[in-house]
Design a protein around this motif. Sequence first.
Motif, PDB file in Angstrom:
ATOM      1  N   MET A   1       7.049  -6.085 -12.951  1.00  0.00           N
ATOM      2  CA  MET A   1       8.315  -5.931 -12.415  1.00  0.00           C
ATOM      3  C   MET A   1       7.005  -4.743 -11.038  1.00  0.00           C
ATOM      4  N   SER A   2       6.089  -4.301 -12.105  1.00  0.00           N
ATOM      5  CA  SER A   2       5.024  -3.313 -10.731  1.00  0.00           C
ATOM      6  C   SER A   2       3.684  -4.405 -10.169  1.00  0.00           C
ATOM      7  N   ARG A   3       3.661  -5.739 -11.216  1.00  0.00           N
ATOM      8  CA  ARG A   3       2.755  -6.439 -10.435  1.00  0.00           C
ATOM      9  C   ARG A   3       3.499  -6.961  -8.789  1.00  0.00           C
ATOM     10  N   ASN A   4       4.366  -7.194  -9.152  1.00  0.00           N
ATOM     11  CA  ASN A   4       4.842  -8.156  -8.448  1.00  0.00           C
ATOM     12  C   ASN A   4       5.532  -7.173  -6.677  1.00  0.00           C
ATOM     13  N   TRP A   5       5.557  -6.120  -7.123  1.00  0.00           N
ATOM     14  CA  TRP A   5       5.848  -5.223  -5.843  1.00  0.00           C
ATOM     15  C   TRP A   5       3.802  -4.948  -5.216  1.00  0.00           C
ATOM     16  N   GLY A   6       3.267  -4.407  -5.942  1.00  0.00           N
ATOM     17  CA  GLY A   6       1.613  -4.194  -5.303  1.00  0.00           C
ATOM     18  C   GLY A   6       2.019  -5.617  -4.727  1.00  0.00           C
ATOM     19  N   THR A   7       2.257  -7.332  -5.190  1.00  0.00           N
ATOM     20  CA  THR A   7       1.763  -7.798  -4.838  1.00  0.00           C
ATOM     21  C   THR A   7       2.095  -8.449  -3.215  1.00  0.00           C
ATOM     22  N   LEU A   8       3.812  -7.971  -3.358  1.00  0.00           N
ATOM     23  CA  LEU A   8       4.577  -7.923  -1.809  1.00  0.00           C
ATOM     24  C   LEU A   8       3.711  -6.664  -0.849  1.00  0.00           C
ATOM     25  N   VAL A   9       3.738  -5.688  -1.284  1.00  0.00           N
ATOM     26  CA  VAL A   9       2.579  -4.843  -0.287  1.00  0.00           C
ATOM     27  C   VAL A   9       1.528  -5.616   0.252  1.00  0.00           C
ATOM     28  N   MET A  10       1.002  -6.107  -1.148  1.00  0.00           N
ATOM     29  CA  MET A  10      -0.669  -6.377  -0.011  1.00  0.00           C
ATOM     30  C   MET A  10      -0.363  -7.227   1.122  1.00  0.00           C
ATOM     31  N   TYR A  11       1.300  -8.356   0.614  1.00  0.00           N
ATOM     32  CA  TYR A  11       1.190  -9.506   1.789  1.00  0.00           C
ATOM     33  C   TYR A  11       1.617  -8.933   2.727  1.00  0.00           C
ATOM     34  N   THR A  12       2.134  -7.983   2.763  1.00  0.00           N
ATOM     35  CA  THR A  12       2.813  -6.929   3.710  1.00  0.00           C
ATOM     36  C   THR A  12       1.595  -6.534   4.497  1.00  0.00           C
ATOM     37  N   LEU A  13       0.964  -5.669   4.374  1.00  0.00           N
ATOM     38  CA  LEU A  13      -0.172  -5.434   5.025  1.00  0.00           C
ATOM     39  C   LEU A  13      -1.146  -6.501   5.818  1.00  0.00           C
ATOM     40  N   ILE A  14      -1.744  -7.383   4.648  1.00  0.00           N
ATOM     41  CA  ILE A  14      -1.987  -8.723   5.508  1.00  0.00           C
ATOM     42  C   ILE A  14      -0.968  -9.397   6.585  1.00  0.00           C
ATOM     43  N   THR A  15       0.029  -8.815   6.765  1.00  0.00           N
ATOM     44  CA  THR A  15       0.517  -9.932   7.876  1.00  0.00           C
ATOM     45  C   THR A  15       0.608  -8.720   8.768  1.00  0.00           C
ATOM     46  N   LEU A  16       0.726  -7.320   8.779  1.00  0.00           N
ATOM     47  CA  LEU A  16       1.136  -6.611   9.632  1.00  0.00           C
ATOM     48  C   LEU A  16      -0.593  -6.655  10.130  1.00  0.00           C
ATOM     49  N   ALA A  17      -1.634  -6.839   9.548  1.00  0.00           N
ATOM     50  CA  ALA A  17      -3.014  -6.381  10.172  1.00  0.00           C
ATOM     51  C   ALA A  17      -3.568  -8.309  10.931  1.00  0.00           C
ATOM     52  N   VAL A  18      -2.217  -9.152  10.437  1.00  0.00           N
ATOM     53  CA  VAL A  18      -2.827 -10.655  11.723  1.00  0.00           C
ATOM     54  C   VAL A  18      -2.421 -10.529  12.985  1.00  0.00           C
ATOM     55  N   PHE A  19      -0.682  -9.359  13.066  1.00  0.00           N
ATOM     56  CA  PHE A  19      -0.350  -9.341  14.079  1.00  0.00           C
ATOM     57  C   PHE A  19      -0.780  -8.688  14.931  1.00  0.00           C
ATOM     58  N   TYR A  20      -1.828  -7.622  14.422  1.00  0.00           N
ATOM     59  CA  TYR A  20      -2.283  -6.372  14.872  1.00  0.00           C
ATOM     60  C   TYR A  20      -3.688  -7.127  15.770  1.00  0.00           C
ATOM     61  N   VAL A  21      -4.372  -7.710  15.283  1.00  0.00           N
ATOM     62  CA  VAL A  21      -5.582  -8.843  15.022  1.00  0.00           C
ATOM     63  C   VAL A  21      -4.753  -9.651  16.456  1.00  0.00           C
ATOM     64  N   GLY A  22      -4.097 -10.159  16.997  1.00  0.00           N
ATOM     65  CA  GLY A  22      -3.221 -11.159  17.458  1.00  0.00           C
ATOM     66  C   GLY A  22      -2.923 -10.289  18.725  1.00  0.00           C
ATOM     67  N   TYR A  23      -2.407  -9.051  18.334  1.00  0.00           N
ATOM     68  CA  TYR A  23      -1.609  -8.630  19.631  1.00  0.00           C
ATOM     69  C   TYR A  23      -3.254  -8.149  20.298  1.00  0.00           C
ATOM     70  N   GLN A  24      -3.803  -7.013  19.525  1.00  0.00           N
ATOM     71  CA  GLN A  24      -5.360  -7.051  20.538  1.00  0.00           C
ATOM     72  C   GLN A  24      -5.839  -7.837  21.232  1.00  0.00           C
ATOM     73  N   MET A  25      -6.349  -9.222  20.694  1.00  0.00           N
ATOM     74  CA  MET A  25      -6.749 -10.525  21.370  1.00  0.00           C
ATOM     75  C   MET A  25      -6.413 -10.302  22.452  1.00  0.00           C
TER      76      MET A  25
END
Length: 133
Positions: free
Chosen positions: A1-25
Amino acid sequence: MSRNWGTLVMYTLITLAVFYVGYQMVTNPSSFLSSIIMMIGIAVLVYGAIYFLFLRNRVGAGAGRNSNEMKKYKQAVKQSKQKYKSPAPVKSKAKPTPKFSSNTKQKKPKRKNAPNLRVIEGNKSKGKNRASF
């Protein structure tokens, strides 16, 4: 279960980073470009420092660049070159021999072993129509 939780957190951080980069551009492109260039420069400097301090001596060690085998190989190459080296022509102060005049015929050296070729007769009238392929 912890592996799925870590994957979910990683995908969330990547998504937020992509949105931030788009916003900065969209909002501040000059600052975005300068920060990207600065990040790339810092990454190159860090990689260069790590390479020259730690990795430079190890690269190629597996291939045996500085090993005994490479030294033996170089020694063998050196001996082979000395063994098969053609002797250098001796230069003397004597007169060079005159070249053949155009009137004399020079003979071509004959081959010692002529190739053993024979013609195989066949039906030459039947030709393949290569255009139909």
